[in-house]
Design a protein around this motif. Structure first.
Motif, PDB file in Angstrom:
ATOM      1  N   ARG A 194       0.788  -1.237   0.000  1.00  0.00           N
ATOM      2  CA  ARG A 194       0.000   0.000   0.000  1.00  0.00           C
ATOM      3  C   ARG A 194       0.821   1.288   0.000  1.00  0.00           C
ATOM      4  NH1 ARG A 194      -4.043  -0.818   4.898  1.00  0.00           N
ATOM      5  NH2 ARG A 194      -2.101  -1.455   5.894  1.00  0.00           N
ATOM      6  N   ASP A 199      -4.481  -0.480  -2.335  1.00  0.00           N
ATOM      7  CA  ASP A 199      -5.110  -1.785  -2.495  1.00  0.00           C
ATOM      8  C   ASP A 199      -4.155  -2.845  -3.028  1.00  0.00           C
ATOM      9  OD1 ASP A 199      -4.779  -0.730  -5.008  1.00  0.00           O
ATOM     10  OD2 ASP A 199      -6.793  -1.228  -5.735  1.00  0.00           O
ATOM     11  N   GLU A 224      -3.948  -6.362  -2.145  1.00  0.00           N
ATOM     12  CA  GLU A 224      -3.480  -6.431  -0.751  1.00  0.00           C
ATOM     13  C   GLU A 224      -4.393  -7.311   0.095  1.00  0.00           C
ATOM     14  OE1 GLU A 224      -3.225  -5.556   3.416  1.00  0.00           O
ATOM     15  OE2 GLU A 224      -4.907  -4.973   2.123  1.00  0.00           O
ATOM     16  N   GLN A 225      -5.675  -7.210  -0.131  1.00  0.00           N
ATOM     17  CA  GLN A 225      -6.621  -8.008   0.640  1.00  0.00           C
ATOM     18  C   GLN A 225      -6.547  -9.461   0.199  1.00  0.00           C
ATOM     19  OE1 GLN A 225     -10.629  -6.580   0.497  1.00  0.00           O
ATOM     20  NE2 GLN A 225     -11.311  -7.838   2.189  1.00  0.00           N
ATOM     21  N   GLY A 226      -6.260 -10.340   1.125  1.00  0.00           N
ATOM     22  CA  GLY A 226      -6.197 -11.763   0.845  1.00  0.00           C
ATOM     23  C   GLY A 226      -4.918 -12.224   0.189  1.00  0.00           C
TER      24      GLY A 226
END
Length: 270
Positions: A194, A199, A224-226
């Motif tokens: 990030r 993201d 970034e998520q997961g």
């Protein structure tokens, strides 16, 4: 903002005309070039004419100028450009096939990272990257991998300069940057999240030349998520080692694998 002084000698004026073009300004009118190069319209007209005749610039039917193919042909001779990219491309393609995410390949130019290849899939996370783009070293995964293996003087000079922020998570504290660089050297991998966009997360590893010196870095950028960092690290390391061996690097022994790094708290990706 103080206006930049006009270039004085002929070579400086020619370079000022070329420097007027960048990723934000890929197409310029003669008036635009005159203003951005701090040249009179008459001087700009003469220099643009010479550059166009040689092929460094091209003029479209609307009268707008673009960088010409002749300049691209010349730039392709740079050993850290097209030649390095050609060696690396098979390994970058393998990394893309293994992840179907953004794959980046970059070199250091002073205090910036310059991207010389980028592979992206249809569903890959959006990144602010293109071939030829440059970003500050501290704000990208590949940049951190390159800076971590630079000499001590470079690292100290870099850490004491103002560190530009692009998101709330960009590294801007010198002490924190030094800690991150030490972690990269210890693990052989930069995991960064990030820093440029909020993201994306990148995993990067350094590429070595025949004498063992770091000459480039490769990374994969994912949402970034997961993000499955432990699964990405071996793939990126394998790509970096493959490129290094193709460039002639012959380590005396296989380096001992360090514990897998985790994303730096509040960090960011290229």
């Amino acid at each position: 903002m103080t206006a930049k002084p006009p270039p004085r000698d002929a070579p400086a004026r020619l370079l000022a005309v070329l420097a007027a073009f960048d990723h934000a300004h890929p197409a310029l009118t003669l008036t635009d070039i005159s203003k951005r190069a701090a040249l009179t319209l008459t001087t700009a007209h003469r220099l643009v004419g010479a550059l166009t005749a040689w092929g460094a610039l091209e003029r479209d039917p609307a009268g707008t100028y673009h960088i010409g193919l002749r300049l691209w042909e010349t730039a392709a001779l740079a050993p850290r450009g097209l030649g390095l990219r050609q060696v690396a491309l098979p390994f970058l393609e393998d990394l893309y096939e293994a992840t179907h995410e953004n794959v980046q390949f970059a070199v250091r130019d002073g205090t910036d990272v310059v991207y010389i290849e980028w592979l992206s899939g249809r569903s890959a996370v959006g990144v602010r990257t293109r071939v030829g783009a440059r970003w500050p070293l501290h704000a990208t995964g590949v940049g951190l991998a390159l800076l971590a293996h630079g000499d001590t003087a470079l690292q100290e000079t870099y850490a004491t300069r103002p560190l530009a922020a692009f998101t709330p998570y960009t590294i801007t504290d010198p002490a924190r940057l030094r800690r991150v660089l030490a972690e990269v050297r210890g693990t052989g991998c930069a995991v960064s999240s990030r820093q440029v966009t909020d993201d994306a997360l990148s995993v990067a590893s350094a590429v070595r030349g025949p004498d063992g010196a770091v000459v480039a870095a490769v990374s994969v950028v994912v949402p970034e998520q997961g993000a499955q960092v432990p699964a990405l690290i071996p793939a990126v390391r394998l790509a970096a080692r493959g490129i290094s061996r193709a460039l002639g690097w012959q380590p005396e022994r296989v380096p001992h694998e360090q514990p897998e790094p985790q994303p730096y708290a509040d960090d960011a990706s290229a």
